[in-house]
Enzyme design. Structure first.
Site, PDB file in Angstrom:
ATOM      1  N   GLU A  17       0.816  -1.212   0.000  1.00  0.00           N
ATOM      2  CA  GLU A  17       0.000   0.000   0.000  1.00  0.00           C
ATOM      3  C   GLU A  17       0.855   1.270   0.000  1.00  0.00           C
ATOM      4  O   GLU A  17       0.375   2.345   0.360  1.00  0.00           O
ATOM      5  CB  GLU A  17      -0.938  -0.003   1.203  1.00  0.00           C
ATOM      6  CG  GLU A  17      -1.913  -1.174   1.216  1.00  0.00           C
ATOM      7  CD  GLU A  17      -2.766  -1.207   2.463  1.00  0.00           C
ATOM      8  OE1 GLU A  17      -3.708  -0.395   2.553  1.00  0.00           O
ATOM      9  OE2 GLU A  17      -2.496  -2.024   3.362  1.00  0.00           O
ATOM     10  N   SER A 145      -6.628  -2.417   1.632  1.00  0.00           N
ATOM     11  CA  SER A 145      -6.899  -1.790   0.335  1.00  0.00           C
ATOM     12  C   SER A 145      -7.282  -2.796  -0.740  1.00  0.00           C
ATOM     13  O   SER A 145      -6.981  -2.609  -1.919  1.00  0.00           O
ATOM     14  CB  SER A 145      -5.696  -0.956  -0.140  1.00  0.00           C
ATOM     15  OG  SER A 145      -5.495   0.137   0.724  1.00  0.00           O
ATOM     16  N   TYR A 215      -9.370   4.460  -4.779  1.00  0.00           N
ATOM     17  CA  TYR A 215      -8.436   5.586  -4.735  1.00  0.00           C
ATOM     18  C   TYR A 215      -8.399   6.464  -5.978  1.00  0.00           C
ATOM     19  O   TYR A 215      -7.887   7.579  -5.913  1.00  0.00           O
ATOM     20  CB  TYR A 215      -7.030   5.061  -4.442  1.00  0.00           C
ATOM     21  CG  TYR A 215      -6.949   4.370  -3.107  1.00  0.00           C
ATOM     22  CD1 TYR A 215      -7.063   5.091  -1.917  1.00  0.00           C
ATOM     23  CD2 TYR A 215      -6.800   2.994  -3.023  1.00  0.00           C
ATOM     24  CE1 TYR A 215      -7.008   4.460  -0.694  1.00  0.00           C
ATOM     25  CE2 TYR A 215      -6.740   2.352  -1.795  1.00  0.00           C
ATOM     26  CZ  TYR A 215      -6.848   3.093  -0.637  1.00  0.00           C
ATOM     27  OH  TYR A 215      -6.806   2.469   0.569  1.00  0.00           O
ATOM     28  N   ARG A 254     -10.964   3.036  11.657  1.00  0.00           N
ATOM     29  CA  ARG A 254     -12.171   2.923  10.829  1.00  0.00           C
ATOM     30  C   ARG A 254     -12.621   1.470  10.810  1.00  0.00           C
ATOM     31  O   ARG A 254     -11.817   0.568  10.573  1.00  0.00           O
ATOM     32  CB  ARG A 254     -11.879   3.398   9.398  1.00  0.00           C
ATOM     33  CG  ARG A 254     -13.122   3.748   8.597  1.00  0.00           C
ATOM     34  CD  ARG A 254     -12.818   3.936   7.121  1.00  0.00           C
ATOM     35  NE  ARG A 254     -12.557   2.649   6.484  1.00  0.00           N
ATOM     36  CZ  ARG A 254     -11.463   2.376   5.762  1.00  0.00           C
ATOM     37  NH1 ARG A 254     -10.507   3.275   5.611  1.00  0.00           N
ATOM     38  NH2 ARG A 254     -11.315   1.188   5.211  1.00  0.00           N
ATOM     39  N   ASP A 256     -15.073  -1.419   9.168  1.00  0.00           N
ATOM     40  CA  ASP A 256     -15.800  -1.725   7.938  1.00  0.00           C
ATOM     41  C   ASP A 256     -16.870  -2.782   8.184  1.00  0.00           C
ATOM     42  O   ASP A 256     -16.639  -3.760   8.910  1.00  0.00           O
ATOM     43  CB  ASP A 256     -14.831  -2.224   6.865  1.00  0.00           C
ATOM     44  CG  ASP A 256     -13.823  -1.162   6.457  1.00  0.00           C
ATOM     45  OD1 ASP A 256     -14.088   0.036   6.692  1.00  0.00           O
ATOM     46  OD2 ASP A 256     -12.774  -1.530   5.890  1.00  0.00           O
ATOM     47  N   GLU A 269     -13.582  -5.739   9.188  1.00  0.00           N
ATOM     48  CA  GLU A 269     -12.232  -5.483   9.678  1.00  0.00           C
ATOM     49  C   GLU A 269     -12.153  -4.092  10.285  1.00  0.00           C
ATOM     50  O   GLU A 269     -13.062  -3.269  10.111  1.00  0.00           O
ATOM     51  CB  GLU A 269     -11.192  -5.627   8.565  1.00  0.00           C
ATOM     52  CG  GLU A 269     -11.374  -4.682   7.403  1.00  0.00           C
ATOM     53  CD  GLU A 269     -10.348  -4.942   6.297  1.00  0.00           C
ATOM     54  OE1 GLU A 269      -9.226  -4.411   6.414  1.00  0.00           O
ATOM     55  OE2 GLU A 269     -10.679  -5.666   5.341  1.00  0.00           O
ATOM     56  N   ASN A 271      -9.405  -0.793  10.599  1.00  0.00           N
ATOM     57  CA  ASN A 271      -8.172  -0.182  10.092  1.00  0.00           C
ATOM     58  C   ASN A 271      -7.641   0.781  11.137  1.00  0.00           C
ATOM     59  O   ASN A 271      -8.350   1.703  11.557  1.00  0.00           O
ATOM     60  CB  ASN A 271      -8.464   0.578   8.799  1.00  0.00           C
ATOM     61  CG  ASN A 271      -8.991  -0.320   7.703  1.00  0.00           C
ATOM     62  OD1 ASN A 271      -8.223  -0.909   6.954  1.00  0.00           O
ATOM     63  ND2 ASN A 271     -10.308  -0.454   7.609  1.00  0.00           N
ATOM     64  N   GLY A 275      -6.725   5.539   5.352  1.00  0.00           N
ATOM     65  CA  GLY A 275      -6.268   6.462   4.334  1.00  0.00           C
ATOM     66  C   GLY A 275      -6.643   7.903   4.638  1.00  0.00           C
ATOM     67  O   GLY A 275      -7.666   8.175   5.270  1.00  0.00           O
TER      68      GLY A 275
END
Length: 315
Positions: A17, A145, A215, A254, A256, A269, A271, A275
């Protein structure tokens, strides 16, 4: 913002990433400098830990994604160097980076996460379609990602999907696919002060929220706050906060989700270093509650701390 001192924005790195991290770090650095912060970029691919120690940063803002930055390795080094840093500590970072271990913690806590299997070699593929009814997804256990991600709709995809994920990781996660709406919830703060930001719904072209659509694509749609009932919104935000704290996360992160057709949320998951690009979701949710990108960066930078209470450090 001179009280923040000299701030290192750690970015780049060596994970799959790296490209995203370069964008995240550049954005954070620009925002901090614009707010009068003495901020400096630091790329762990080209600069060493010795240089990090010599830089005499008062704190660092971690914008690395993936291994050797989001997985607890850097966090442990920063604890040894005595440099306060943003985000979660070594244990929570390592745990959250391991999707399998994260799911095991959630299950132990009674939190909903889809049925899964761990694949280490070709033998583990035998009978997989019977254990996890199609469709299901396959991805590396320690990447983000959507690197190495495949959705499988047919049994003849299994070997190719495993080989793709295995290129990035020796541990591969196969997980029941949840048909429904894709949601994410940023969380800011630690312990009792942790607060969930608005729920975001992601609608990607063809339902494929891959690297390109995350992205670079302008076709992916984001709805913030998501069009959910107040009761369901509260439920999902509370679940995000509970999932974040169960893993031991601090600072920011974050979580998900997938929301199935019966409006049951399923945890995917968490994070710990999300990002911070122009397409990123934490800034989007922050903006929905009146927090600009620059203000968000300042709040996260202010939260930098050392997490381990070492007796030797205070002796």
């Amino acid at each position: 913002m001179k009280q923040l001192g000299k701030v290192g924005v750690i970015y780049g790195g060596v994970s799959a990433e790296r490209e995203v991290s370069l964008m995240s770090g550049a954005g954070v650095h620009h925002a901090l400098v614009a707010q009068g912060v003495d901020a400096h970029l630091f790329d762990t691919k080209t600069q060493s830990l010795a240089e990090l120690a010599q830089a005499q940063f008062d704190r660092v803002f971690i914008t690395l994604h993936g291994r050797f930055g989001e997985d607890g390795t850097l966090q442990g080094a920063l604890e040894l160097l005595g440099i306060p840093y943003t985000g979660s500590g070594p244990m929570a970072s390592a745990l959250a980076m391991d999707k399998v271990m994260t799911k095991r913690v959630w299950l132990q806590q009674g939190l909903p996460t889809p049925e899964f299997a761990v694949l280490k070699n070709q033998r583990d593929l035998e009978g997989l379609c019977d254990r996890l009814a199609l469709p299901f997804i396959m991805k590396p256990a320690h990447e983000g990602s959507t690197v190495g991600f495949t959705r499988l709709d047919h049994a003849d995809q299994v070997e190719a999907a495993f080989n793709l994920a295995y290129r990035f990781d020796s541990s591969v996660l196969a997980e029941r696919f949840i048909q429904g709406r894709e949601l994410t919830v940023p969380v800011l703060g630690s312990a009792d002060q942790a607060r969930a930001l608005p729920v975001i719904e992601i609608v990607a072209p063809g339902g494929n929220y891959d690297f390109e659509n995350k992205y670079y694509s302008d076709e992916t749609q984001y709805f913030c706050p998501a069009d959910l009932s107040p009761a369901l919104t509260d439920q999902i935000q509370a679940l995000a906060r509970e999932a974040y704290l169960a893993v031991g996360c601090e600072g920011w992160g974050r979580v998900d989700f997938m929301l199935d057709q019966a409006n049951q949320p399923w945890l995917l998951e968490v994070n710990t270093s999300p990002g911070m690009t122009s397409h990123s979701l934490v800034p989007m949710a922050a903006k929905a509650v009146g927090l600009s990108y620059e203000q968000l960066c300042i709040e996260i930078a202010q939260s930098a701390s050392l997490k381990l209470k070492a007796v030797a450090r205070t002796a």
